[in-house]
Scaffold this motif. Structure first.
Motif, mmCIF file in Angstrom:
data_model
loop_
_atom_site.group_PDB
_atom_site.id
_atom_site.type_symbol
_atom_site.label_atom_id
_atom_site.label_comp_id
_atom_site.label_asym_id
_atom_site.label_seq_id
_atom_site.Cartn_x
_atom_site.Cartn_y
_atom_site.Cartn_z
ATOM 1 N N SER A 150 0.853 -1.190 0.000
ATOM 2 C CA SER A 150 0.000 0.000 0.000
ATOM 3 C C SER A 150 0.888 1.239 0.000
ATOM 4 C CB SER A 150 -0.899 -0.025 1.243
ATOM 5 O OG SER A 150 -1.855 0.998 1.189
ATOM 6 N N TRP B 153 -2.481 6.343 -0.424
ATOM 7 C CA TRP B 153 -3.722 5.557 -0.529
ATOM 8 C C TRP B 153 -4.430 5.543 0.827
ATOM 9 C CZ3 TRP B 153 -6.438 1.590 1.566
ATOM 10 C CH2 TRP B 153 -7.485 1.048 0.808
ATOM 11 N N ARG C 238 -8.125 7.141 1.364
ATOM 12 C CA ARG C 238 -9.265 6.244 1.571
ATOM 13 C C ARG C 238 -9.811 6.247 2.984
ATOM 14 N NH1 ARG C 238 -11.275 3.300 -3.098
ATOM 15 N NH2 ARG C 238 -9.801 4.003 -4.662
ATOM 16 N N CYS D 285 -17.438 -1.940 17.917
ATOM 17 C CA CYS D 285 -17.217 -0.489 17.861
ATOM 18 C C CYS D 285 -18.381 0.294 18.478
ATOM 19 C CB CYS D 285 -17.013 -0.039 16.424
ATOM 20 S SG CYS D 285 -15.655 -0.894 15.624
ATOM 21 N N ARG E 85 -4.408 -6.571 3.947
ATOM 22 C CA ARG E 85 -4.609 -5.251 3.325
ATOM 23 C C ARG E 85 -5.875 -4.545 3.812
ATOM 24 N NH1 ARG E 85 -4.486 -4.548 -2.884
ATOM 25 N NH2 ARG E 85 -2.817 -3.035 -2.757
ATOM 26 N N GLY F 7 -14.504 -4.396 3.940
ATOM 27 C CA GLY F 7 -14.560 -2.953 4.187
ATOM 28 C C GLY F 7 -15.610 -2.210 3.376
ATOM 29 N N ASN F 8 -15.690 -2.509 2.075
ATOM 30 C CA ASN F 8 -16.554 -1.679 1.241
ATOM 31 C C ASN F 8 -18.046 -1.778 1.586
ATOM 32 O OD1 ASN F 8 -17.836 -0.846 -1.656
ATOM 33 N ND2 ASN F 8 -16.027 0.329 -1.044
ATOM 34 N N HIS G 123 -18.304 7.499 15.537
ATOM 35 C CA HIS G 123 -17.241 6.494 15.655
ATOM 36 C C HIS G 123 -16.149 6.822 14.639
ATOM 37 C CE1 HIS G 123 -14.980 2.892 15.670
ATOM 38 N NE2 HIS G 123 -15.542 2.352 14.605
ATOM 39 N N ALA H 99 -14.092 5.633 12.350
ATOM 40 C CA ALA H 99 -13.817 4.468 11.508
ATOM 41 C C ALA H 99 -13.115 4.853 10.228
ATOM 42 C CB ALA H 99 -15.110 3.736 11.180
ATOM 43 N N ASN H 100 -13.508 5.994 9.669
ATOM 44 C CA ASN H 100 -13.000 6.413 8.365
ATOM 45 C C ASN H 100 -13.409 7.873 8.156
ATOM 46 O OD1 ASN H 100 -12.926 6.989 5.513
ATOM 47 N ND2 ASN H 100 -12.793 4.792 5.131
ATOM 48 N N ARG I 104 -13.870 9.516 5.558
ATOM 49 C CA ARG I 104 -14.882 9.689 4.502
ATOM 50 C C ARG I 104 -16.283 9.373 5.028
ATOM 51 N NH1 ARG I 104 -12.616 5.546 1.076
ATOM 52 N NH2 ARG I 104 -14.262 5.844 -0.447
ATOM 53 N N ILE I 105 -16.393 8.420 5.946
ATOM 54 C CA ILE I 105 -17.705 8.128 6.550
ATOM 55 C C ILE I 105 -18.145 9.316 7.407
ATOM 56 C CG2 ILE I 105 -18.988 6.632 8.146
ATOM 57 C CD1 ILE I 105 -17.147 4.321 7.334
ATOM 58 N N ASN J 279 -8.473 3.623 14.143
ATOM 59 C CA ASN J 279 -9.798 3.156 14.584
ATOM 60 C C ASN J 279 -9.624 2.275 15.819
ATOM 61 O OD1 ASN J 279 -12.152 1.657 14.950
ATOM 62 N ND2 ASN J 279 -12.541 1.385 12.763
#
Ligand code: UT7
Length: 333
Positions: free
Chosen positions: A38, A42, A46, A122, A161, A223-224, A258, A260-261, A263-264, A289
């Motif tokens: 990675s 990236w 992401r 979580c 990954r 993940g997605n 939370h 987590a990401n 973007r979320i 996270n």
């Protein structure tokens, strides 16, 4: 028939103090990328993560929890002996039994409180907060300690990954007690067991002992699909928590989803049409996270840095494996 006497609790409950503990090892993306083919670029694009914190061998689940709890107790202005219940939300206390909550309660110098662990991944801290709120108002406890703690580095395959760059370690805690004014809104919580396999421990202990070369039961995540579920469904849950508390996004000061990401977090803020002035927790960038610990870690940092102030109205929403989720509005202590 005999009449059973029931408990009568406080009219209102509130969070009286937060505390947190960040483990000492700072791990930049550069230390993670080679094993998973990675790049720093990236990972940042992401997930928004620049670095995460991993615990040392000495920074155990108990050590981190006690440190976070001591700060929360001090901030709440109570003594450990006043705590009637200790709830620990974690999926990384690696003894199946007994609950780590009893050992933490003992080390804190409490007076034989109820002490138990909960497993809601979580979403665990917000589940614990909901239980503590009900206990204080129902009369089962005058003061409750809720801890969210994880050492996810123990259960992360650093060659996977899908998870190696996300998960991290830490602890957060809160004291919940009686209040003259409403300090915790109604919880909106639920689950979707149809998606049980999306984030899970790969093997159970029987599979592990049958292995030629046993490893710890690593976590695995698709993940997605989780990303899409969280981005679309969780904003609706967050809105329901506002509705139930009788407020709108305009009344909010602080939003602590939370971590987590990134973007979320951004997708939820957009979907909820949060006003610009609402301060949004973005602890994930430096902390990764930390599952059950992520919300109290993020909010405690905002309090320390003056971004969240006493009396502010904050919306908390947590979601993860199960899939399970819980959200509520609170007054910042
Ligand atoms: O805390 C509990 C709840 N958890 C969450 O809410 C996490 C939710 N999920 C996520 O945060 C995101 O799904 C991830 C950050 C885990 C992944 O982001 P994504 O945008 O969903 O990526 P993806 O899995 O759809 O993969 C996109 C591309 C793929 O390549 P192609 O097919 O487009 O060529 C993957 O092979 O990125 C590739 N990829 C990677 N590349 C570099 C997947 N993992 C990596 C990686 N490094 N680690």
């Amino acid at each position: 028939m005999a009449t059973i006497t029931t408990d009568q609790g406080a009219t209102y409950a509130a969070v009286l103090g937060f505390g947190s503990y960040r483990p000492s090892r700072v791990i930049p993306n550069a230390d993670i990328v080679d094993a998973i083919d990675s790049s720093d670029e990236w990972i940042q694009q992401r997930s928004g993560i620049r670095q995460r914190r991993f615990a040392t061998a000495e920074e155990t689940v108990q050590v981190m929890s006690v440190a976070a709890a001591r700060k929360a107790i001090e901030r709440a202005g109570i003594e450990p002996q006043q705590i009637d219940c200790v709830i620990v939300a974690t999926v990384t206390h690696l003894l199946q039994t007994p609950a780590i909550a009893t050992a933490i309660a003992y080390e804190l110098g409490t007076d034989a409180p109820a002490a138990f662990d909960i497993s809601a991944a979580c979403a665990g801290f917000c589940h614990g907060l909901a239980l503590a709120d009900q206990m204080v108002r129902g009369g089962a406890a005058r003061y409750s300690l809720v801890i969210g703690v994880e050492r996810l580095s123990d259960l992360t395959d650093m060659e996977d990954r899908g998870t190696a760059f996300i998960f991290a370690d830490g602890a957060g805690a809160a004291i919940i007690g009686p209040s003259d004014t409403p300090g915790i809104g109604p919880v909106v919580w639920g689950s979707d067991g149809e998606q049980f396999d999306l984030i899970r421990q790969k093997e159970d202990w029987r599979d592990i002992v049958a292995m030629d070369r046993p490893v710890l039961p690593y976590l695995t995540m698709q993940g997605n699909p989780v990303f899409r579920w969280a981005s679309f469904t969780m904003a609706k849950v967050a809105q329901q928590a506002l509705d139930k508390a009788g407020i709108s996004a305009e009344d909010l000061d602080v939003f602590v989803p939370h971590q987590a990401n990134m973007r979320i977090i951004d997708a939820m803020a957009r979907a909820m049409k949060l006003p610009e002035r609402v301060v949004i927790a973005r602890d994930i960038a430096d902390q990764g996270n930390t599952s059950a610990a992520s919300i109290p870690l993020a909010l405690d940092r905002m309090i320390d840095e003056g971004q969240a102030k006493t009396g502010d109205t904050a919306l908390l929403i947590a979601f993860g494996a199960g899939l399970s989720y819980a959200a509520q509005v609170i007054a910042v202590p």
